[in-house]
Motif scaffolding. Structure first.
Motif, PDB file in Angstrom:
ATOM      1  N   ARG A  17       0.852  -1.188   0.000  1.00 35.11           N
ATOM      2  CA  ARG A  17       0.000   0.000   0.000  1.00 35.11           C
ATOM      3  C   ARG A  17       0.882   1.230   0.000  1.00 35.11           C
ATOM      4  O   ARG A  17       1.831   1.322   0.774  1.00 35.11           O
ATOM      5  CB  ARG A  17      -0.908  -0.005   1.231  1.00 35.11           C
ATOM      6  N   LEU A  19       1.043   4.936   0.765  1.00 30.83           N
ATOM      7  CA  LEU A  19       0.332   6.046   1.404  1.00 30.83           C
ATOM      8  C   LEU A  19       0.638   7.373   0.731  1.00 30.83           C
ATOM      9  O   LEU A  19      -0.155   8.296   0.796  1.00 30.83           O
ATOM     10  CB  LEU A  19       0.730   6.127   2.870  1.00 30.83           C
ATOM     11  N   LEU A  24      -7.168   7.003   0.317  1.00 29.71           N
ATOM     12  CA  LEU A  24      -7.725   6.420   1.534  1.00 29.71           C
ATOM     13  C   LEU A  24      -6.633   5.619   2.248  1.00 29.71           C
ATOM     14  O   LEU A  24      -6.058   6.081   3.219  1.00 29.71           O
ATOM     15  CB  LEU A  24      -8.914   5.544   1.143  1.00 29.71           C
ATOM     16  N   ALA A  25      -6.355   4.441   1.758  1.00 31.91           N
ATOM     17  CA  ALA A  25      -5.360   3.618   2.427  1.00 31.91           C
ATOM     18  C   ALA A  25      -4.238   3.218   1.479  1.00 31.91           C
ATOM     19  O   ALA A  25      -3.349   2.479   1.852  1.00 31.91           O
ATOM     20  CB  ALA A  25      -6.010   2.374   2.997  1.00 31.91           C
ATOM     21  N   TRP A  64      -6.820  -3.885   2.509  1.00 33.49           N
ATOM     22  CA  TRP A  64      -6.253  -2.914   3.449  1.00 33.49           C
ATOM     23  C   TRP A  64      -5.470  -3.650   4.534  1.00 33.49           C
ATOM     24  O   TRP A  64      -4.341  -3.301   4.877  1.00 33.49           O
ATOM     25  CB  TRP A  64      -7.387  -2.095   4.061  1.00 33.49           C
ATOM     26  N   MET A 140     -12.920   2.396   8.932  1.00 38.32           N
ATOM     27  CA  MET A 140     -11.920   3.089   8.111  1.00 38.32           C
ATOM     28  C   MET A 140     -11.247   4.185   8.915  1.00 38.32           C
ATOM     29  O   MET A 140     -10.040   4.378   8.833  1.00 38.32           O
ATOM     30  CB  MET A 140     -12.592   3.683   6.878  1.00 38.32           C
ATOM     31  N   TRP A 143      -8.789   2.428  11.278  1.00 37.93           N
ATOM     32  CA  TRP A 143      -7.646   1.850  10.559  1.00 37.93           C
ATOM     33  C   TRP A 143      -6.756   2.942   9.984  1.00 37.93           C
ATOM     34  O   TRP A 143      -5.546   2.808   9.907  1.00 37.93           O
ATOM     35  CB  TRP A 143      -8.145   0.934   9.435  1.00 37.93           C
ATOM     36  N   TRP A 144      -7.397   4.018   9.543  1.00 40.51           N
ATOM     37  CA  TRP A 144      -6.613   5.114   8.980  1.00 40.51           C
ATOM     38  C   TRP A 144      -5.649   5.649  10.033  1.00 40.51           C
ATOM     39  O   TRP A 144      -4.490   5.937   9.753  1.00 40.51           O
ATOM     40  CB  TRP A 144      -7.556   6.215   8.493  1.00 40.51           C
ATOM     41  N   GLN A 145      -6.120   5.750  11.259  1.00 43.56           N
ATOM     42  CA  GLN A 145      -5.235   6.211  12.338  1.00 43.56           C
ATOM     43  C   GLN A 145      -4.064   5.252  12.510  1.00 43.56           C
ATOM     44  O   GLN A 145      -2.943   5.657  12.726  1.00 43.56           O
ATOM     45  CB  GLN A 145      -5.987   6.317  13.671  1.00 43.56           C
ATOM     46  N   ASP A 147      -2.580   3.573  10.396  1.00 45.74           N
ATOM     47  CA  ASP A 147      -1.574   3.755   9.346  1.00 45.74           C
ATOM     48  C   ASP A 147      -0.736   4.991   9.587  1.00 45.74           C
ATOM     49  O   ASP A 147       0.373   5.106   9.078  1.00 45.74           O
ATOM     50  CB  ASP A 147      -2.260   3.909   7.982  1.00 45.74           C
ATOM     51  N   HIS A 148      -1.260   5.951  10.312  1.00 44.31           N
ATOM     52  CA  HIS A 148      -0.600   7.254  10.370  1.00 44.31           C
ATOM     53  C   HIS A 148      -0.055   7.599  11.738  1.00 44.31           C
ATOM     54  O   HIS A 148       0.013   8.749  12.111  1.00 44.31           O
ATOM     55  CB  HIS A 148      -1.575   8.348   9.929  1.00 44.31           C
ATOM     56  N   ARG A 173      -5.745  12.438  17.151  1.00 42.66           N
ATOM     57  CA  ARG A 173      -5.902  11.037  16.761  1.00 42.66           C
ATOM     58  C   ARG A 173      -6.858  10.327  17.702  1.00 42.66           C
ATOM     59  O   ARG A 173      -7.686   9.508  17.285  1.00 42.66           O
ATOM     60  CB  ARG A 173      -4.554  10.336  16.802  1.00 42.66           C
TER      61      ARG A 173
END
Lengths: 419, 229
Positions: A17, A19, A24-25, A64, A140, A143-145, A147-148, A173
């Protein structure tokens, strides 16, 4: 610029993936890079696929989790070490600014499709639609958090601040994760409300099961990350052993040089030559300036190093661009070396500047000193140095050399080879 | 800290009365004392820092004309010092001074706001000169930095991606960068191109601005992709 520089992009072995160019992901960006498809096709494909009972969304969510984040290329040990001990600030990766037009177009397409499918009665039944929407959104967001999460160091804080600081630093966050959980909770509640009438106990059990599944799903990225980091640790252990050997070797070479310096302390030229050689070697290892002599740059840097060692001068070399060192460019490198040697021997100063530019259709090298200088027309015809080894050699090879010099003004030799 | 009377001055630079106030930031005490010894007679060293917090504190207390800043520093690197100081005092000028040749980090401090980059092997005279230049608001590019810049802005980008004036160097700026990379001093560049020293300084400052402001994808990617000499 030059063709060899822009190496054909290797197709990644495993999809990951990305970023950096994600909406999105990064699933679509990663797949697009992997399959070598245009990314918009994939994005629209996923949206269209979502029209059939949300299949696209499901596949997207699974990918994802399944695809790892694209890892940056490994850095040279010196840089890695400096990052680890907090000597440098690691800037967040650069994100390609998202094309808002395309983004809203795809979003509208998705919304329109959803509306069409729902109103045509082909989609999810209403009792499932809202839980699915809120649940997906919540998932989402969470999960987005995951990733970041930046690895900001909270070291060096003491007492209560140690506990509060992460909360303060990550409050946005935390709020977003809470929002995500609220979304998931709504989804679970809606599902439970929609459950058909069952005996009380089984209803409660079913509700509990749904809640547990939702929580597990929310935590999935962290589980997966923990598993992945275990295998990374195993690989790193192997690497660390190899590096320890390397470090030991390096240590020896530095110690050796220090011993030599002590022995030759009375000869400043020798000492500075030793120090420069060691510095070069160390820097090459630490900052990854490994040279395989197959490129123009490596060859020039190598020549400069030899001249430094042989003649006890500083050669400051800057090379812009690079290209494979073909047979046609060898005379140029040799001539450049000769020019450096001349500068070192005859200029009377201890610093030589070399600048090389490897361009598309020409390679240029400038060798410059600020030394004694001379009148080029006064070189006797029988003197080999400049004329034979630089000017003539290059001319025979199809290149061009010009010498600019005047007594007291230093000398600059310009060497050029056209493609 | 010290307020030594200064004897030597470089020609065409302000005399001792206007000696520049300098803070030296480096995590090696030996290097700090070396710098003080070398240039202490010609500039006024008014503070020192050995990591990010002490550096920020020293700079904010001393309000120097120029900060000599190491690129690698405990606590987040020179970039962190730049950010924290500039958040409070955007006018304080920084000159990066480093042995680190990782292009990524050099470009990093420049983009964070340093007005120049020189290597630690620079001679004392050149360093004093560079400090004076930075204090006056000009930029200082070493040959190596000029090489990085030329590489970063080189033709390897596709033209369609270049739509901003910020994203490319003008012909003149390229020429100036190439001459710096060839080891020319500003004075020599001016003579070579038949322009005034002030114009050379303007070109260099403009390149610095582009380097700091250009948001070009290639620039950042270049810095992470390549490790150049």
């Amino acid at each position: 610029m030059s063709a060899p520089l822009v190496a054909p992009q290797p197709v990644p072995q495993r999809a990951d993936r990305q970023l950096g160019s994600a909406w999105l992901a990064g699933v679509c960006s990663g797949l697009a890079a992997h399959l070598n498809w245009p990314v918009l096709v994939l994005r629209i494909g996923f949206v269209l696929l979502s029209g059939s009972m949300g299949l696209g969304v499901l596949v997207y969510l699974m990918l994802w989790l399944a695809l790892p984040l694209a890892a940056g290329a490994p850095k040279a040990p010196g840089i890695e070490a400096a990052s680890r001990s907090g000597l440098r600030t690691v800037e967040a990766g650069y994100r390609v600014p998202a094309d808002l037009g395309a983004m809203s177009a795809v979003a509208l397409l998705g919304a329109g499709l959803l509306w069409f499918v729902q109103s045509a009665g082909l989609g999810l039944p209403t009792w499932a639609l809202w839980p699915a929407l809120t649940g997906t959104a919540g998932l989402m967001l969470i999960w987005w958090q995951a990733d970041h999460i930046p690895n900001r160091s909270m070291k060096g804080l003491g007492g209560w601040r140690r506990w509060i600081a992460p909360l303060m630093a990550h409050w946005s966050r935390i709020v977003r994760i809470l929002l995500g959980l609220v979304g998931l909770g709504t989804s679970v509640t809606l599902l439970v409300i929609a459950l058909p009438d069952l005996p009380d106990t089984s209803q409660a059990l079913l509700a509990l099961a749904i809640a547990v599944v939702a929580l597990l799903l929310a935590a999935a990225p962290w589980f997966i990350r923990a598993r992945r980091s275990l295998s990374t640790i195993r690989q790193e252990k192997l690497l660390a052993d190899a590096r320890a050997d390397m470090a030991a070797h390096l240590h020896d070479s530095v110690l050796q040089t220090l011993a030599l310096i002590q022995r030759q302390a009375s000869d400043p030229r020798a000492v500075s030559a030793l120090a420069r050689r060691q510095e070069r070697e160390l820097r090459g290892w630490l900052y990854g300036e490994t040279s395989d002599a197959a490129t123009v740059k490596a060859a020039l840097v190598g020549s400069a190093a030899e001249v430094e060692d042989d003649h006890g001068v500083d050669v400051d070399i800057v090379v812009v661009g690079d290209r494979e060192l073909g047979a046609e460019l060898r005379p140029l490198v040799q001539a450049a070396r000769e020019a450096m040697v001349n500068a070192a021997k005859h200029s009377g100063v201890s610093k030589v500047d070399v600048y090389a530019e490897v361009g598309d259709d020409a390679v240029e090298v400038f060798v410059r000193d600020r030394g004694a200088g001379f009148l080029p027309e006064l070189i006797p015809a029988d003197r080999m140095g400049v004329r034979g080894s630089i000017v003539e050699r290059l001319r025979r090879a199809g290149g061009n050399a010009t010498i600019r010099s005047a007594p007291g003004e230093g000398t600059e030799v310009r060497l050029e080879m056209k493609r | 800290m010290t307020d030594q009377p200064t004897e030597e001055t470089t020609p065409d630079r302000p005399g001792p009365a206007a000696a520049h106030r300098v803070v030296v930031v480096d995590d090696h005490a030996m290097f700090r004392s070396g710098v003080k010894h070398d240039i202490g007679g010609r500039v006024q060293v008014v503070g020192e820092g050995e990591d990010v917090p002490t550096a920020v504190a020293a700079v904010l207390r001393a309000q120097p004309d120029v900060v000599l800043l190491d690129v690698h520093l405990p606590g987040g690197g020179g970039v962190e010092v730049l950010k924290q100081v500039h958040a409070v005092e955007p006018e304080i000028k920084f000159l990066a001074l480093s042995v680190s040749d990782a292009a990524e980090d050099v470009i990093g401090v420049i983009r964070a706001g340093a007005r120049g980059y020189v290597t630690k092997s620079i001679s004392a005279d050149e360093l004093v000169d560079a400090i004076a230049r930075v204090a006056e608001g000009d930029a200082v590019f070493s040959p190596r930095l000029a090489g990085f810049v030329l590489d970063a802005f080189s033709g390897s980008i596709d033209i369609s991606a270049v739509d901003e004036e910020l994203d490319r160097l003008s012909q003149r700026e390229r020429e100036v960068m190439r001459l710096i990379a060839r080891g020319y001093a500003y004075k020599e560049i001016a003579r070579e191109l038949f322009i005034s020293i002030k114009t050379v300084e303007t070109h260099v400052s403009s390149v610095l601005r582009k380097l700091q402001l250009s948001n070009r994808h290639q620039l950042t990617r270049w810095a992470t992709d390549r490790r150049l000499v």
